[in-house]
Scaffold this active site. Structure first.
Site, PDB file in Angstrom:
ATOM      1  N   ASN A 184      27.298  31.300  39.676  1.00 13.88           N
ATOM      2  CA  ASN A 184      26.936  32.094  40.713  1.00 13.88           C
ATOM      3  C   ASN A 184      26.125  33.314  40.317  1.00 13.88           C
ATOM      4  O   ASN A 184      26.674  33.923  39.257  1.00 13.88           O
ATOM      5  CB  ASN A 184      28.330  32.561  41.407  1.00 13.88           C
ATOM      6  CG  ASN A 184      27.967  33.765  42.180  1.00 13.88           C
ATOM      7  OD1 ASN A 184      26.973  33.964  42.890  1.00 13.88           O
ATOM      8  ND2 ASN A 184      28.977  34.617  42.338  1.00 13.88           N
ATOM      9  N   ARG A 216      32.985  46.529  29.352  1.00 16.68           N
ATOM     10  CA  ARG A 216      32.684  45.490  27.916  1.00 16.68           C
ATOM     11  C   ARG A 216      31.621  46.073  27.305  1.00 16.68           C
ATOM     12  O   ARG A 216      31.214  45.581  26.246  1.00 16.68           O
ATOM     13  CB  ARG A 216      32.366  44.188  28.661  1.00 16.68           C
ATOM     14  CG  ARG A 216      33.833  43.389  29.007  1.00 16.68           C
ATOM     15  CD  ARG A 216      33.533  42.111  29.709  1.00 16.68           C
ATOM     16  NE  ARG A 216      33.131  42.397  31.320  1.00 16.68           N
ATOM     17  CZ  ARG A 216      32.791  41.380  32.349  1.00 16.68           C
ATOM     18  NH1 ARG A 216      32.699  40.237  31.892  1.00 16.68           N
ATOM     19  NH2 ARG A 216      32.293  41.849  33.565  1.00 16.68           N
ATOM     20  N   GLU A 244      36.102  32.376  40.065  1.00 18.57           N
ATOM     21  CA  GLU A 244      35.662  33.341  38.971  1.00 18.57           C
ATOM     22  C   GLU A 244      36.550  32.854  37.840  1.00 18.57           C
ATOM     23  O   GLU A 244      37.587  31.932  37.933  1.00 18.57           O
ATOM     24  CB  GLU A 244      36.386  34.731  39.365  1.00 18.57           C
ATOM     25  CG  GLU A 244      35.699  35.379  40.625  1.00 18.57           C
ATOM     26  CD  GLU A 244      34.059  35.729  40.122  1.00 18.57           C
ATOM     27  OE1 GLU A 244      33.929  36.147  39.014  1.00 18.57           O
ATOM     28  OE2 GLU A 244      33.213  35.106  40.728  1.00 18.57           O
ATOM     29  N   ASP A 267      23.487  44.930  37.538  1.00 18.66           N
ATOM     30  CA  ASP A 267      23.379  44.527  36.104  1.00 18.66           C
ATOM     31  C   ASP A 267      22.895  43.116  35.973  1.00 18.66           C
ATOM     32  O   ASP A 267      22.969  42.395  35.177  1.00 18.66           O
ATOM     33  CB  ASP A 267      24.881  44.310  35.497  1.00 18.66           C
ATOM     34  CG  ASP A 267      25.879  43.498  36.291  1.00 18.66           C
ATOM     35  OD1 ASP A 267      25.422  42.879  37.151  1.00 18.66           O
ATOM     36  OD2 ASP A 267      26.854  43.190  35.486  1.00 18.66           O
ATOM     37  N   ALA A 303      26.758  49.067  42.044  1.00 18.71           N
ATOM     38  CA  ALA A 303      26.848  49.781  40.641  1.00 18.71           C
ATOM     39  C   ALA A 303      28.072  50.493  40.373  1.00 18.71           C
ATOM     40  O   ALA A 303      27.894  51.461  39.456  1.00 18.71           O
ATOM     41  CB  ALA A 303      25.522  50.430  40.674  1.00 18.71           C
ATOM     42  N   ALA A 304      29.189  50.433  40.920  1.00 21.31           N
ATOM     43  CA  ALA A 304      30.190  51.136  40.667  1.00 21.31           C
ATOM     44  C   ALA A 304      31.110  50.880  39.704  1.00 21.31           C
ATOM     45  O   ALA A 304      32.224  51.544  39.219  1.00 21.31           O
ATOM     46  CB  ALA A 304      30.945  51.293  42.239  1.00 21.31           C
TER      47      ALA A 304
HETATM   48  C1  UD1 Z   1      30.340  38.797  39.278  1.00 18.77           C
HETATM   49  C2  UD1 Z   1      30.795  37.621  40.091  1.00 18.77           C
HETATM   50  C3  UD1 Z   1      30.397  36.317  39.403  1.00 18.77           C
HETATM   51  C4  UD1 Z   1      29.103  36.212  39.170  1.00 18.77           C
HETATM   52  C5  UD1 Z   1      28.540  37.502  38.348  1.00 18.77           C
HETATM   53  C6  UD1 Z   1      26.885  37.409  38.107  1.00 18.77           C
HETATM   54  C7  UD1 Z   1      32.399  38.469  41.451  1.00 18.77           C
HETATM   55  C8  UD1 Z   1      33.948  38.887  42.004  1.00 18.77           C
HETATM   56  N1  UD1 Z   1      31.992  37.868  40.488  1.00 18.77           N
HETATM   57  O1  UD1 Z   1      31.101  38.829  38.222  1.00 18.77           O
HETATM   58  O2  UD1 Z   1      30.771  35.347  40.273  1.00 18.77           O
HETATM   59  O3  UD1 Z   1      28.704  34.838  38.550  1.00 18.77           O
HETATM   60  O4  UD1 Z   1      28.943  38.722  38.863  1.00 18.77           O
HETATM   61  O5  UD1 Z   1      26.691  38.246  37.314  1.00 18.77           O
HETATM   62  O6  UD1 Z   1      31.842  39.330  42.392  1.00 18.77           O
HETATM   63  N2  UD1 Z   1      31.214  46.376  40.950  1.00 18.77           N
HETATM   64  C9  UD1 Z   1      31.496  47.536  41.702  1.00 18.77           C
HETATM   65  N3  UD1 Z   1      32.588  47.843  42.180  1.00 18.77           N
HETATM   66  C10 UD1 Z   1      33.795  47.041  41.826  1.00 18.77           C
HETATM   67  C11 UD1 Z   1      33.453  46.048  41.030  1.00 18.77           C
HETATM   68  C12 UD1 Z   1      32.030  45.508  40.558  1.00 18.77           C
HETATM   69  O7  UD1 Z   1      30.389  48.110  42.277  1.00 18.77           O
HETATM   70  O8  UD1 Z   1      34.746  47.232  42.134  1.00 18.77           O
HETATM   71  C13 UD1 Z   1      29.802  46.148  40.479  1.00 18.77           C
HETATM   72  C14 UD1 Z   1      29.272  46.348  39.045  1.00 18.77           C
HETATM   73  O9  UD1 Z   1      28.989  47.410  38.850  1.00 18.77           O
HETATM   74  C15 UD1 Z   1      28.558  45.388  38.567  1.00 18.77           C
HETATM   75  C16 UD1 Z   1      28.483  44.145  39.804  1.00 18.77           C
HETATM   76  O10 UD1 Z   1      29.569  45.018  40.960  1.00 18.77           O
HETATM   77  O11 UD1 Z   1      27.013  45.693  39.214  1.00 18.77           O
HETATM   78  C17 UD1 Z   1      29.436  43.071  39.286  1.00 18.77           C
HETATM   79  O12 UD1 Z   1      30.539  43.422  38.750  1.00 18.77           O
HETATM   80  P1  UD1 Z   1      30.903  42.898  37.305  1.00 18.77           P
HETATM   81  O13 UD1 Z   1      32.389  43.339  36.960  1.00 18.77           O
HETATM   82  O14 UD1 Z   1      30.176  42.783  36.323  1.00 18.77           O
HETATM   83  O15 UD1 Z   1      31.403  41.230  37.809  1.00 18.77           O
HETATM   84  P2  UD1 Z   1      31.240  39.822  36.874  1.00 18.77           P
HETATM   85  O16 UD1 Z   1      32.319  39.792  36.274  1.00 18.77           O
HETATM   86  O17 UD1 Z   1      30.052  39.811  36.118  1.00 18.77           O
HETATM   87 CA    CA Z   2      28.281  41.277  35.888  1.00 19.33          CA
END
Ligand code: UD1
Ligand code: CA
Length: 454
Positions: free
Chosen positions: A173, A19, A158, A106, A13-14
């Site tokens: 995924n 967006r 990705e 999310d 959740a970080a």
């Molecule tokens: C991610 C997945 C993608 C998947 C999708 C599903 C990765 C690289 N990609 O993409 O394959 O289809 O979710 O919804 O994992 N977060 C952190 N720290 C970070 C970055 C993200 O805690 O440094 C958390 C965000 O708060 C979020 C989750 O990880 O809850 C996913 O991050 P987000 O940037 O939404 O990834 P997606 O682009 O949706």
């Molecule tokens: Ca996401």
């Protein structure tokens, strides 16, 4: 006997949630009145006794305050991607966990049953990881699942770095996995930085393959579970999907919906059998509706208990209690502490706050009743007002049983009106009225005793 394996849960959740274009951290945006992260926390309840570890960063303090003691927290600073996020939980989880479930905060519509299936599958799996996937008409925004010719999972790619061919893959995924813990901590060390400068958790799938392991994937059939919230558009879609899911459950249970598309039932609301919910109705918070009750059209009801066989039409009810056989509305407003007992009728344009209306009270039109106790079968004439606020204090009005309050009476509190008393139309009552007395005028004075009927 070997002890049963320990499962720990990490909720990511970080991320900044760029967006969403918001000052509020993404995971605190409300879905059906509840912060997104709450859904993830509820979905993992029952998987393990260990409280989940929430990885926070952007807006972390508010997230921590909102979640409170339901979780443990680790801070990821800076946020270098999902693999990096999981690594921040390593020192906390390494000593305790045999298996680690990773979910994203999310993804609010994942069902607890799905996560149980994920855990069970991985516990019985020789390989290091089981993941959730789904097929979607429009996989835009998700990582794509690349499979071998033999059908086994090879990698997750990705969107940002996918080829045209990979972008045309419809299997996506979900971002939810169950790992063998020891393997995960090692694999994370081998994740390379992406062209976008992030460490993708998704890369560990290819790492598993390179090390000769098979990756298990569970394909979900229910599209609603796959929704990930990245934009406000997604949030609105999730509202629609969740609404459908909740309304479907209540219809299965025996509640009639005239128009499910415009009926908004919160996730914690309860409704009794054979009740009918009209269009454009919102039931929120801890609201409970009894059986055979008709609500709506056009009601907003929050944190309120409504009994059996009631009718509520085009009204707003907040933090109120309504017993059986009560009719309310149109255009009534019950506020906190309003208690309408058996058989009360509250008609148009009335407001009741911090007051009890005992069984059989009739309050037909244009009245305000605040800080009052109204006895059995008393009639409140049109336009009656309890003048409960003297500018400093809220004062009480107590009215006995079988009283007749004439139209347009001002009841200047504190005030006691005895049973069987009457007030004339337009009276301003400033002094207590003994039982059976008739008062009228401005200020109201005794007129005569009500004649005994026997
Ligand atoms: C991610 C997945 C993608 C998947 C999708 C599903 C990765 C690289 N990609 O993409 O394959 O289809 O979710 O919804 O994992 N977060 C952190 N720290 C970070 C970055 C993200 O805690 O440094 C958390 C965000 O708060 C979020 C989750 O990880 O809850 C996913 O991050 P987000 O940037 O939404 O990834 P997606 O682009 O949706
Ligand atoms: Ca996401």
């Amino acid at each position: 006997m070997s002890k049963s394996p320990v499962i720990s849960v990490v909720i990511l959740a970080a991320g900044q949630g760029t967006r969403m274009h918001s000052n509020l951290p993404k995971v605190l945006h409300l879905l059906s009145g509840k912060p997104l992260i709450q859904y993830s926390l509820e979905a993992v309840q029952g998987l393990t006794e260990n409280p989940p570890v929430v990885v926070i960063g952007h807006g972390g303090d508010v997230v921590r305050q909102t979640v409170g003691s339901a979780a443990r927290f680790v801070v990821q600073q800076p946020q270098l991607g999902t693999a990096h996020a999981v690594m921040t939980a390593e020192s906390l989880l390494k000593p305790e966990a045999d298996f680690v479930i990773v979910t994203y905060a999310d993804m609010p519509l994942i069902r607890p049953e799905t996560l149980h299936q994920l855990a069970e599958t991985q516990l019985a799996n020789d390989g290091p990881v089981t993941m959730l996937t789904a097929y979607a008409e429009d996989p835009h925004g998700f990582g794509r699942v690349v499979r071998d010719v033999d059908g086994s999972v090879q990698a997750i790619v990705e969107e940002a770095v996918a080829t045209q061919e990979q972008l045309s893959i419809h299997e996506l995924n979900l971002g939810i996995y169950c790992f063998k813990a020891a393997w995960l901590w090692d694999a994370l060390k081998n994740v390379k930085v992406s062209p976008k400068g992030e460490y993708y958790l998704t890369d560990v799938i290819a790492i598993a393959r390179i090390n000769g392991h098979k990756v298990k994937a569970i394909i979900l059939n229910d599209f609603s579970e796959t929704i990930g919230i990245n934009t406000r558009e997604h949030l609105a879609e999730a509202e629609t999907l969740l609404r459908k899911r909740i309304n479907h459950q209540w219809m299965e249970f025996g509640v009639t919906f005239i128009d499910p598309a415009t009926t908004y039932i919160g996730p914690s609301v309860r409704i009794g059998r054979d009740s009918i919910i009209g269009p454009n109705t919102h039931l929120r918070g801890a609201t409970i509706i009894g059986e055979e009750t008709s609500i709506g059209p056009n009601c907003i009801i929050e944190d309120t208990v409504v009994g059996n066989r009631c009718t509520v039409l085009a009204s707003v009810l907040e933090k109120a209690v309504v017993d059986d056989n009560v009719s309310i509305g149109p255009f009534a407003h019950l506020r906190k502490g309003a208690h309408l007992m058996q058989g009360v009728h509250m008609g148009n344009f009335g407001e009741v706050k911090d007051s009890t209306l005992h069984p059989g009270v009739k309050m037909g039109h244009f009245s305000y009743i605040g800080n009052a106790d109204i006895g059995d079968n008393t009639n409140i004439g049109a336009g009656t007002i309890t003048c409960n606020f003297d500018g400093v204090n809220k004062n009480l009005t107590v009215i006995g049983a079988n009283v007749f309050i004439g139209s347009d009476t001002m009841l200047v509190a504190p005030l006691n009106i005895g049973e069987n008393a009457r007030t004339g139309a337009g009276s301003v009552v400033t002094h207590d009225v003994p039982p059976g007395e008739v008062v009228l005028g401005v200020p109201a004075r005794p007129h005569r005793k009500v004649e005994k009927s026997d």
